[in-house]
Write a protein that holds these residues in place. Structure first.
Motif, short mmCIF file in Angstrom:
data_model
loop_
_atom_site.label_atom_id
_atom_site.label_comp_id
_atom_site.label_asym_id
_atom_site.label_seq_id
_atom_site.Cartn_x
_atom_site.Cartn_y
_atom_site.Cartn_z
N TRP A 81 35.92 34.71 39.61
CA TRP A 81 35.05 35.00 40.75
C TRP A 81 35.49 34.18 41.96
O TRP A 81 35.56 34.68 43.08
CB TRP A 81 33.59 34.74 40.39
CG TRP A 81 32.67 34.85 41.56
CD1 TRP A 81 31.99 33.85 42.17
CD2 TRP A 81 32.34 36.04 42.28
NE1 TRP A 81 31.25 34.34 43.23
CE2 TRP A 81 31.46 35.68 43.32
CE3 TRP A 81 32.72 37.38 42.16
CZ2 TRP A 81 30.94 36.61 44.23
CZ3 TRP A 81 32.21 38.30 43.06
CH2 TRP A 81 31.33 37.92 44.08
N GLN B 75 38.39 35.74 43.56
CA GLN B 75 37.98 36.92 44.32
C GLN B 75 37.35 36.52 45.65
O GLN B 75 37.69 37.08 46.70
CB GLN B 75 37.00 37.77 43.50
CG GLN B 75 36.68 39.11 44.13
CD GLN B 75 37.89 40.03 44.20
OE1 GLN B 75 38.60 40.21 43.22
NE2 GLN B 75 38.13 40.60 45.36
N GLY C 216 39.77 41.27 50.59
CA GLY C 216 39.68 41.67 49.18
C GLY C 216 41.03 41.65 48.49
O GLY C 216 41.99 41.04 48.98
N TRP D 11 42.55 45.66 42.42
CA TRP D 11 42.16 45.45 41.02
C TRP D 11 43.27 46.08 40.20
O TRP D 11 43.15 47.16 39.65
CB TRP D 11 40.79 46.09 40.72
CG TRP D 11 40.23 45.55 39.46
CD1 TRP D 11 40.22 46.17 38.24
CD2 TRP D 11 39.62 44.28 39.26
NE1 TRP D 11 39.64 45.35 37.31
CE2 TRP D 11 39.26 44.19 37.92
CE3 TRP D 11 39.35 43.20 40.10
CZ2 TRP D 11 38.65 43.06 37.38
CZ3 TRP D 11 38.74 42.09 39.57
CH2 TRP D 11 38.39 42.03 38.22
N ARG E 110 29.38 49.71 44.85
CA ARG E 110 29.22 48.31 44.46
C ARG E 110 29.55 48.13 42.99
O ARG E 110 29.46 49.07 42.20
CB ARG E 110 27.79 47.83 44.72
CG ARG E 110 27.40 47.79 46.19
CD ARG E 110 28.06 46.61 46.87
NE ARG E 110 27.92 46.60 48.30
CZ ARG E 110 27.10 45.82 48.97
NH1 ARG E 110 26.28 45.01 48.34
NH2 ARG E 110 27.09 45.84 50.29
N PHE F 97 30.96 41.77 38.99
CA PHE F 97 32.14 41.01 38.58
C PHE F 97 31.74 40.25 37.33
O PHE F 97 30.81 39.44 37.36
CB PHE F 97 32.57 40.05 39.69
CG PHE F 97 33.94 39.48 39.51
CD1 PHE F 97 35.01 39.99 40.22
CD2 PHE F 97 34.16 38.43 38.64
CE1 PHE F 97 36.29 39.46 40.05
CE2 PHE F 97 35.43 37.90 38.47
CZ PHE F 97 36.50 38.41 39.18
N VAL G 53 30.64 42.84 43.87
CA VAL G 53 31.77 43.21 44.70
C VAL G 53 31.52 44.58 45.32
O VAL G 53 30.62 45.32 44.89
CB VAL G 53 33.09 43.24 43.89
CG1 VAL G 53 33.45 41.86 43.37
CG2 VAL G 53 33.03 44.26 42.75
N ILE H 48 38.90 45.66 45.91
CA ILE H 48 37.52 45.18 45.92
C ILE H 48 37.43 43.89 46.72
O ILE H 48 38.41 43.16 46.85
CB ILE H 48 36.94 44.97 44.50
CG1 ILE H 48 37.69 43.86 43.75
CG2 ILE H 48 36.97 46.27 43.71
CD1 ILE H 48 37.04 43.48 42.42
N ARG H 49 36.23 43.64 47.26
CA ARG H 49 35.98 42.38 47.95
C ARG H 49 34.65 41.81 47.46
O ARG H 49 33.74 42.57 47.11
CB ARG H 49 36.00 42.55 49.46
CG ARG H 49 34.94 43.44 50.00
CD ARG H 49 34.99 43.47 51.54
NE ARG H 49 34.35 44.67 52.02
CZ ARG H 49 34.94 45.59 52.77
NH1 ARG H 49 36.19 45.44 53.14
NH2 ARG H 49 34.28 46.65 53.17
N ALA H 50 34.57 40.50 47.45
CA ALA H 50 33.36 39.82 47.01
C ALA H 50 32.25 40.05 48.04
O ALA H 50 32.49 39.99 49.24
CB ALA H 50 33.62 38.33 46.84
#
Length: 139
Positions: free
Chosen positions: A15, A18, A25, A28, A48, A51, A64, A86-88
């Motif tokens: 995490w 990420q 991001g 993946w 959405r 994670f 994410v 993906i982005r946190a």
């Protein structure tokens, strides 16, 4: 909007890794399972996902957002494999363990409970709401 779950071994990609990627991001990448790849092909930007730290932790730790639709995985020349970016979005206030998920009857049909090896999987809206509440996050 649809909901998903992404599993990663924290020793490989955590995490914190990420989060460090910021708004840009990260791909993946590296998924070599047809079912997981097909799920990624269904994803749309804005969806959405949870994670999930696998292996020793076994807990949902963050949320994410899909930031780029499925595209060729840059880690291979084999055109069978796609990935998403993906982005946190945010950490959960409290990690939600697999044990806590398994203890709830309303989550007994969750793919995470029934097929623990699948690294990318869909999450129903009801499952999303329940786990967000368990993690102290407003869905």
């Amino acid at each position: 909007m649809r909901y998903w779950l992404f599993k990663s071994e924290p020793s490989v990609w955590s995490w914190d890794d990420q989060v460090a990627k910021g708004r840009a991001g990260e791909e993946w990448d590296g998924v070599r399972n047809y079912q997981a790849r097909n799920f990624m092909r269904e994803m749309e930007p804005g969806d959405r996902g949870f994670f999930y730290h696998s292996q020793s932790e076994k807990a949902v730790v963050g949320i994410v957002e899909i930031s780029a639709a499925a595209h060729p995985d840059s880690t291979t020349d084999d055109d069978r494999w796609d990935c998403v970016d993906i982005r946190a979005v945010r950490a959960l206030d409290a990690p939600v363990t697999l044990g806590a998920i398994k203890a709830r009857d309303d989550l007994s049909e969750m793919i995470l409970v029934r097929n623990s090896r699948l690294s990318v999987q869909p999450v129903t809206e009801a499952e999303w709401q329940a786990i967000c509440a368990m993690g102290g996050v407003d869905p």
